[in-house]
Scaffold this motif. Structure first.
Motif, PDB file in Angstrom:
ATOM      1  N   GLN A  16       0.827  -1.206   0.000  1.00 32.24           N
ATOM      2  CA  GLN A  16       0.000   0.000   0.000  1.00 32.24           C
ATOM      3  C   GLN A  16       0.865   1.262   0.000  1.00 32.24           C
ATOM      4  O   GLN A  16       0.602   2.212  -0.745  1.00 32.24           O
ATOM      5  CB  GLN A  16      -0.910   0.004   1.239  1.00 32.24           C
TER       6      GLN A  16
ATOM      7  N   GLU B 106     -19.634  -4.436  -7.366  1.00 37.52           N
ATOM      8  CA  GLU B 106     -18.562  -4.258  -6.383  1.00 37.52           C
ATOM      9  C   GLU B 106     -18.999  -3.483  -5.154  1.00 37.52           C
ATOM     10  O   GLU B 106     -18.599  -3.792  -4.029  1.00 37.52           O
ATOM     11  CB  GLU B 106     -17.365  -3.565  -7.035  1.00 37.52           C
TER      12      GLU B 106
ATOM     13  N   TYR C 153     -18.684  -4.039  -0.601  1.00 36.29           N
ATOM     14  CA  TYR C 153     -18.228  -3.054   0.382  1.00 36.29           C
ATOM     15  C   TYR C 153     -19.349  -2.630   1.316  1.00 36.29           C
ATOM     16  O   TYR C 153     -19.089  -2.174   2.432  1.00 36.29           O
ATOM     17  CB  TYR C 153     -17.644  -1.826  -0.326  1.00 36.29           C
TER      18      TYR C 153
ATOM     19  N   HIS D 273     -10.519   1.968  -5.751  1.00 31.33           N
ATOM     20  CA  HIS D 273      -9.859   0.794  -6.312  1.00 31.33           C
ATOM     21  C   HIS D 273      -9.750   0.847  -7.835  1.00 31.33           C
ATOM     22  O   HIS D 273      -8.985   0.069  -8.423  1.00 31.33           O
ATOM     23  CB  HIS D 273     -10.600  -0.476  -5.883  1.00 31.33           C
ATOM     24  N   TRP D 274     -10.501   1.733  -8.464  1.00 36.20           N
ATOM     25  CA  TRP D 274     -10.430   1.885  -9.917  1.00 36.20           C
ATOM     26  C   TRP D 274     -10.018   3.304 -10.280  1.00 36.20           C
ATOM     27  O   TRP D 274     -10.387   3.808 -11.342  1.00 36.20           O
ATOM     28  CB  TRP D 274     -11.780   1.544 -10.556  1.00 36.20           C
TER      29      TRP D 274
ATOM     30  N   SER E  14      -5.666   4.882   1.250  1.00 34.66           N
ATOM     31  CA  SER E  14      -4.434   4.351   0.669  1.00 34.66           C
ATOM     32  C   SER E  14      -3.580   3.633   1.698  1.00 34.66           C
ATOM     33  O   SER E  14      -2.930   2.628   1.383  1.00 34.66           O
ATOM     34  CB  SER E  14      -3.626   5.481   0.029  1.00 34.66           C
TER      35      SER E  14
ATOM     36  N   ASN F 136      -8.364  -4.072   4.039  1.00 34.38           N
ATOM     37  CA  ASN F 136      -7.226  -3.693   3.202  1.00 34.38           C
ATOM     38  C   ASN F 136      -6.531  -4.920   2.612  1.00 34.38           C
ATOM     39  O   ASN F 136      -6.029  -4.887   1.496  1.00 34.38           O
ATOM     40  CB  ASN F 136      -6.227  -2.834   3.987  1.00 34.38           C
TER      41      ASN F 136
ATOM     42  N   TRP G 197      -9.244  -6.633   0.002  1.00 34.03           N
ATOM     43  CA  TRP G 197      -9.636  -5.872  -1.177  1.00 34.03           C
ATOM     44  C   TRP G 197      -8.547  -4.944  -1.699  1.00 34.03           C
ATOM     45  O   TRP G 197      -8.142  -5.061  -2.853  1.00 34.03           O
ATOM     46  CB  TRP G 197     -10.919  -5.081  -0.889  1.00 34.03           C
ATOM     47  N   THR G 198      -8.053  -4.025  -0.870  1.00 35.61           N
ATOM     48  CA  THR G 198      -7.098  -3.044  -1.395  1.00 35.61           C
ATOM     49  C   THR G 198      -5.810  -3.712  -1.881  1.00 35.61           C
ATOM     50  O   THR G 198      -5.378  -3.486  -3.019  1.00 35.61           O
ATOM     51  CB  THR G 198      -6.780  -1.988  -0.326  1.00 35.61           C
TER      52      THR G 198
ATOM     53  N   TYR H 103      -6.531  -5.751  -4.941  1.00 33.70           N
ATOM     54  CA  TYR H 103      -6.698  -4.949  -6.146  1.00 33.70           C
ATOM     55  C   TYR H 103      -5.369  -4.388  -6.651  1.00 33.70           C
ATOM     56  O   TYR H 103      -5.122  -4.351  -7.869  1.00 33.70           O
ATOM     57  CB  TYR H 103      -7.698  -3.812  -5.914  1.00 33.70           C
ATOM     58  N   TRP H 104      -4.516  -3.935  -5.733  1.00 31.29           N
ATOM     59  CA  TRP H 104      -3.220  -3.418  -6.183  1.00 31.29           C
ATOM     60  C   TRP H 104      -2.421  -4.514  -6.873  1.00 31.29           C
ATOM     61  O   TRP H 104      -1.747  -4.265  -7.880  1.00 31.29           O
ATOM     62  CB  TRP H 104      -2.438  -2.833  -5.017  1.00 31.29           C
TER      63      TRP H 104
END
Length: 496
Positions: A52, A107, A111, A137-138, A296, A308, A311-312, A315-316
Motif C-alpha cells: 500500500q 462491487e 463493500y 480501487h479503480w 491508501s 485492506n 480488497w485493497t 486490487y493493487w
C-alpha cells in the motif's frame, strides 16, 4: 545464418509453468487451494502495508513527473499514429478487463457488506461510502502505477534508444548489467506468468457472468458446455483481430467496445433515476478525495477488519498483473507523445472513463436495491453475483434487449482486451523484431489465452480462488516494478 525468430524455450517453460498450476487444481483442488490460501494470507498480511505504501509513493512520484520539466520530454521522433480518442480507448481496453462490467454493477455491494475504514457493516454509512471505495480501487493509484511502468519502458525505448520491448532488456539497462540469458529468461517467465495469472480472474469471471446472463435470458442450462462455447467464440474473435493486425484489428475493437460501454452507461443514466445516479456519483467522488490518503494507507492494527488485505492489497496486485503488458502496449502506441501526455492520458483518461462507467452502473444498482426491487445482498450471500447482474439489467425498460446488448458488449470487451494482451505476450516471446511479432505467433498465444481459463471454469472456481491466483502471480512482478521506479529516478538525475 538466420536468427531463430521464436523464443522456443521461453514459450515451453511458460506453458509448462501455467499448466502445472492448473493441473494441480484439476487433480487435487482442495489441497491446492489450501496451499494457495496459506500463501495468500502470508503475502497480504506480511507485506500488505508495504505494498500500500509503495503504490502511494508511486502516485506522488508520477505527479512530480507530470508537472516537472521531465513531462515535456517527447517520446520518439515520429508523429502520433493514433488520434487522441483512439489512443485513450486503446490503453483503457488494454488496462481494464471485461470483468470490469461485472464489478461496475456488483462491487459496491461487497463493500456494503464488508466496508473499509471500520465503517459499520450493512449500515447507511457503509451504503453511502460503498461507491467511493469502488472509485478508490479503480482510480488514481492503479492508473498511476500503470503510468510509472509505462514511462520507464517508454524512456528505455525512445530516449535511451534500446530497441527492445522486453522487460529483461529494461531491467538490464537500469541495473547496468549484461543481459545474460538467465536474466532474460527469468524476467520474461515472470512477465508471462503474471499476465496469465491476471487473465485467469478476468476471463473466468467474465465468462461466468456472460453464461449466467444468456442462460437466464434464453432459459437454457448454465453448464460447462455453454461456457466452453462462449469462450471458444470469444477466442475466435480476438484471434482474427490479432491476425489482421494492431492498427486495423485492435484499434477497431477498442473503439467499438469503449464507445458501446459508454453508450450503455449513458442509457442507464437516462433510463434510471438520473438525479440519484448523478448525486451518488458526485458524493462518492467527494468522499474519495476526502479520504484518499487514509484509504491508501489504512491498516487496522486492532484486527477488527481485514478490508485492506481482502480488497485493497488484492486490487493493487490485480492491477500489477496487467502492468507489464500495459507498459509494453502503451510504449508501442505512444510514439510522438510527451511523458506528460502519457501520464495525463493514463491517469485522467483512465479515471474519468472508469468513474463515469462505474458511477452510472453502481449508482443504478444501489437505487434498485434501495427500492427493494432486487435484493443484491442476498444474491451475493448465496454466491450468485453473476445472476444478480441479469436481475439488475432486467429492471431497465426492454430489459431482455438491454441484457443481450450488455452481454454481447462484454464479449467484445473481453476480445479487445485479450487482443492487446496477445500482442504484448508475442512481443516478449519473439527473439528478433519484438516490435512486430509474427501473426502466427500471436494466433498461437490467442489460443493459449483462451485455453487457460477452461480449467477454472471446469472446477467451477469461486471468487476467492480467483483472487488467490491473481495475488500469487503478481507478487514476483513487484520487484520488477520497484526496479523500474529506481531506474526512472536514476535516469532523471542524469538529465542536465
Amino acid at each position: 545464418m538466420q536468427v531463430k525468430r521464436y523464443d522456443g524455450f521461453l514459450i515451453i517453460v511458460s506453458i509448462f509453468s501455467v499448466f502445472l498450476v492448473l493441473l494441480a487444481l484439476l487433480l487435487n483442488p482442495a489441497k491446492s487451494l489450501e496451499f494457495a490460501n496459506a500463501l495468500f494470507y502470508k503475502l497480504t498480511h506480511s507485506f500488505g502495508s508495504l505494498i500500500q505504501f509503495f503504490e502511494f509513493i508511486c502516485v506522488v512520484f508520477v505527479a512530480y513527473l507530470a508537472f516537472s520539466k521531465i513531462g515535456k520530454i517527447r517520446l520518439g521522433d515520429e508523429k502520433n499514429q493514433y488520434s487522441n480518442l483512439s489512443w485513450i480507448f486503446m490503453f483503457i481496453c488494454a488496462g481494464l478487463g471485461s470483468a470490469t462490467m461485472y464489478w461496475a454493477f456488483m462491487e459496491w455491494a461487497y463493500y456494503y457488506i464488508s466496508p473499509g475504514l471500520n465503517i459499520a457493516s450493512l449500515s447507511k454509512d457503509s451504503l453511502r461510502a460503498s461507491t467511493s471505495f469502488v472509485f478508490f480501487h479503480w482510480g488514481i493509484t492503479p492508473w498511476a502505477v500503470y503510468a510509472l511502468a509505462s514511462i520507464a519502458m517508454c524512456y528505455h525505448f525512445y530516449i535511451n534508444k534500446n530497441k527492445n520491448l522486453k522487460l529483461s532488456s529494461l531491467i538490464a539497462s537500469i541495473l547496468n548489467i549484461k543481459e545474460s540469458e538467465f536474466l532474460k529468461k527469468l524476467i520474461d517467465v515472470i512477465f508471462l506468468f503474471s499476465t496469465f495469472g491476471g487473465l485467469i480472474l478476468t476471463t473466468t469471471l467474465s465468462i461466468v457472468t456472460i453464461s449466467a446472463g444468456f442462460a437466464g435470458i434464453f432459459n437454457i442450462s448454465d453448464g460447462f458446455y455453454l461456457k466452453f462455447i462462449l469462450l471458444t467464440l470469444i477466442t475466435a474473435v480476438f484471434t482474427i483481430s490479432s491476425f489482421v493486425g494492431l492498427s486495423s484489428g485492435m484499434a477497431k475493437l477498442a473503439k467499438i467496445s469503449c464507445i458501446l460501454c459508454f453508450v450503455f452507461a449513458l442509457l442507464v443514466l437516462i433510463l434510471g433515476d438520473s438525479i440519484f445516479i448523478i448525486n451518488n456519483t458526485i458524493n462518492s467522488i467527494g468522499m474519495f478525495f476526502s479520504n484518499y490518503v487514509q484509504m491508501s494507507l489504512f491498516n487496522d492494527i486492532t484486527q477488527e477488519s481485514s478490508f485492506n488485505y481482502d480488497w485493497t492489497v488484492f486490487y493493487w496486485l490485480y492491477w500489477i498483473t496487467y502492468t507489464p503488458a500495459v507498459s509494453i502496449f502503451v510504449t508501442k502506441i505512444s510514439s510522438g507523445r510527451t511523458i506528460r501526455q502519457v501520464i495525463f492520458g493514463l491517469v485522467l483518461g483512465g479515471c474519468v472513463g472508469t468513474w463515469f462507467f462505474f458511477g452510472c452502473l453502481s449508482s443504478y444498482a444501489i437505487d434498485i436495491f434501495n427500492n427493494n426491487t432486487v435484493n443484491i445482498v442476498e444474491f451475493l450471500q448465496n454466491n450468485q453475483g453473476e445472476v444478480a447482474v441479469l436481475a439488475l439489467i432486467k429492471t431497465l425498460p426492454f430489459g431482455n434487449a438491454f441484457a443481450i446488448f450488455y452481454f454481447v458488449l462484454m464479449m467484445v470487451f473481453l476480445a479487445s482486451h485479450m487482443d492487446a494482451t496477445a500482442f504484448t505476450i508475442s512481443s516478449v516471446s519473439t527473439k528478433i523484431d519484438s516490435e512486430n511479432p509474427s501473426k502466427y505467433l500471436k494466433v498461437f498465444w490467442c489460443i493459449m489465452l483462451g485455453l487457460i481459463p477452461l480449467a477454472m471454469l471446469y472446477i467451477n472456481a469461486d471468487l476467492n480462488t480467483l483472487k488467490v491466483a491473481v495475488c500469487l502471480s503478481a507478487a514476483p512482478f513487484l520487484i520488477i516494478l520497484a526496479i523500474s521506479f529506481y531506474g526512472l529516478i536514476k535516469w532523471i538525475k542524469e538529465i542536465k
